[in-house]
Design a protein around this motif. Sequence first.
Motif, PDB file in Angstrom:
ATOM      1  N   PHE A 133       0.831  -1.194   0.000  1.00 27.21           N
ATOM      2  CA  PHE A 133       0.000   0.000   0.000  1.00 27.21           C
ATOM      3  C   PHE A 133       0.869   1.248   0.000  1.00 27.21           C
ATOM      4  N   SER A 134       0.232   2.372  -0.337  1.00 28.19           N
ATOM      5  CA  SER A 134       0.826   3.703  -0.223  1.00 28.19           C
ATOM      6  C   SER A 134      -0.312   4.667   0.100  1.00 28.19           C
ATOM      7  N   LEU A 135       0.031   5.893   0.451  1.00 25.13           N
ATOM      8  CA  LEU A 135      -0.971   6.893   0.771  1.00 25.13           C
ATOM      9  C   LEU A 135      -1.130   7.852  -0.396  1.00 25.13           C
ATOM     10  N   LEU A 136      -2.359   8.100  -0.791  1.00 27.82           N
ATOM     11  CA  LEU A 136      -2.623   8.961  -1.941  1.00 27.82           C
ATOM     12  C   LEU A 136      -2.147  10.380  -1.659  1.00 27.82           C
ATOM     13  N   ARG A 139       4.093  11.846  -0.772  1.00 33.51           N
ATOM     14  CA  ARG A 139       5.337  11.415  -1.403  1.00 33.51           C
ATOM     15  C   ARG A 139       6.193  10.613  -0.426  1.00 33.51           C
ATOM     16  N   GLY A 140       6.841   9.600  -0.964  1.00 33.49           N
ATOM     17  CA  GLY A 140       7.832   8.872  -0.179  1.00 33.49           C
ATOM     18  C   GLY A 140       7.286   7.969   0.897  1.00 33.49           C
ATOM     19  N   VAL A 141       6.007   7.579   0.828  1.00 32.23           N
ATOM     20  CA  VAL A 141       5.430   6.673   1.815  1.00 32.23           C
ATOM     21  C   VAL A 141       4.961   5.408   1.103  1.00 32.23           C
ATOM     22  N   ASP A 173       9.861  14.902   2.966  1.00 32.05           N
ATOM     23  CA  ASP A 173       8.732  15.274   2.115  1.00 32.05           C
ATOM     24  C   ASP A 173       7.474  14.510   2.545  1.00 32.05           C
ATOM     25  N   ALA A 174       7.661  13.252   2.976  1.00 26.49           N
ATOM     26  CA  ALA A 174       6.514  12.461   3.417  1.00 26.49           C
ATOM     27  C   ALA A 174       5.839  13.117   4.608  1.00 26.49           C
ATOM     28  N   LEU A 175       6.620  13.594   5.540  1.00 23.72           N
ATOM     29  CA  LEU A 175       6.052  14.252   6.711  1.00 23.72           C
ATOM     30  C   LEU A 175       5.347  15.545   6.323  1.00 23.72           C
ATOM     31  N   GLU A 176       5.840  16.208   5.297  1.00 22.87           N
ATOM     32  CA  GLU A 176       5.211  17.453   4.866  1.00 22.87           C
ATOM     33  C   GLU A 176       3.829  17.195   4.276  1.00 22.87           C
ATOM     34  N   LEU A 201       8.307   1.045  11.445  1.00 19.36           N
ATOM     35  CA  LEU A 201       8.388   2.272  10.664  1.00 19.36           C
ATOM     36  C   LEU A 201       9.850   2.657  10.486  1.00 19.36           C
ATOM     37  N   GLY A 202      10.262   2.825   9.247  1.00 19.78           N
ATOM     38  CA  GLY A 202      11.644   3.186   8.946  1.00 19.78           C
ATOM     39  C   GLY A 202      11.731   4.502   8.203  1.00 19.78           C
ATOM     40  N   LEU A 203      12.646   5.381   8.621  1.00 21.05           N
ATOM     41  CA  LEU A 203      12.843   6.684   7.989  1.00 21.05           C
ATOM     42  C   LEU A 203      14.213   6.723   7.332  1.00 21.05           C
ATOM     43  N   ARG A 204      14.236   7.091   6.045  1.00 16.15           N
ATOM     44  CA  ARG A 204      15.474   7.221   5.290  1.00 16.15           C
ATOM     45  C   ARG A 204      15.660   8.662   4.848  1.00 16.15           C
TER      46      ARG A 204
END
Length: 490
Positions: A133-136, A139-141, A173-176, A201-204
């Motif tokens: 899955f991804s979130l609509l 970006r980057g999730v 960008d994902a957090l934004e 949950l992993g952050l790169r």
Amino acid sequence: MAPSPRPSSASSPDTDAEVPLAAPRASGESVGAPRVPDENAAPRVPDENAAPRAPGESGGAPHGARGRRRRRALIAALVVVALIGAAVAAVLVLGPPALRRRIIAEARARGVALDPGVIDVDLRSIRLRDGRFSLLGVRGVSGTVARATIELRGLSPARIATEGVELTLVGTDALEDLPAWVAQYGPRAAALPLTTGRLRLGLRDRDGGPEVLVLADGALERRAAAPVEGAAAPPGTPRPEIGVLKQARVLVAGKEIARTDIAWSLGAASIALGFGGEDLVSAPLRAELRPRPSPSASIELAPTPLSAVGALLGVDVGASTMIVAGTLELRLADGADRTALSEAPLEGPIALTVKGFTLPHPRELDGLLFGNTTTVKADASISADRQRVALSGVEVAAGALKLKGTGTVERSGADAAIAMDLSGSIPCSLLAGSAAMSHLTGAVGLLARDLVSRALAGSVAVQVHVDARASRLTAARVTPSAILRCKLRF
């Protein structure tokens, strides 16, 4: 004379009379017990044209109608069973393509682009295996889910339980983008109860880069959100999504530094995380990202024993009794491109207060380093690769001693090297007075302090160099030096 004809057997008194055949019953006439002859009724005239019944054939047939009703009920039951069987067969054999489309559509309506993976169906639930899955619009999730069970109420989803969820965030960008996603899809997504076990949950920093931060093996709990408060919240603002990640392992650059509860809140204007507590209010370390109108973030450390902070961050602080508190505000550096937030340099002020700590100093400076509180202020500049923090405008104050300078923080995996060069000046009169009070007491000390304070002019140049590592702050090396520029007053 011709002989008279022989009377018919039906009326002959010399022969046994034949019993007439029963006439057909009128519609609706009872087929129960045989009727008792009515003495007042007219005698029944037999129908000579009626066909005789076969031997043993029943006239009333009371059991025949009951048998017909039983046969009709049995046939109806068989039809119902056949229809249910056909429906189940259609769901189990022909249903997965239609179910897949329905599942994808339901997820998309909640802001999730879903590949369901393998689908298993029964009459009460739908089970997914190895989904992605991804979130609509975020970006980057992206993520995967090992197992998901969708409980049904009729044909609609009623509850979702997932296990083995892995979520990857690439860059900031994902957090934004997350707050905008919550504003658009949050209310409908929150309406469906969700439980998640074993979340990772992993952050790169960048796509293909190593994981900088990992939150692993936590159980996600969603909680009811309080109403949005504050003048900044316009009418109709949706409530934020809040919850806690229970007992998650915290890894920095592959090294586990803590296992703790992490509270979270996703709102239409910000994202907040609280480390070390089940809710944001009680968490000692809090971080908040505000993407609009210009991306900014803040990190706040509530007054907390240094030992607790060290345990939370995996830092060796020994048996310290110090209490620390501080804030860090971050914003885009001047000229930075906000469209590439994950690669943009950041800057902002730092403020830190430490109670129970003063700079190492000789006894003669006790009169200047009064109290037990040291404050640090600085302007931080974080490089685009997030490997280096430059500290400018550093101000360290401890009592009457005030030092200024610069510093750097160089990241090395989960650790960091800290270096600072500080300098300041102390009036010779204050230094001499402090030295006099450290060796003399009472009225004699006060008199000596006044005399030397009036007799000396000039200043003492003080320099302090600090070398430390974040993982071993108690082993920090503080090297002071002084240059005397004092002279007598005439």
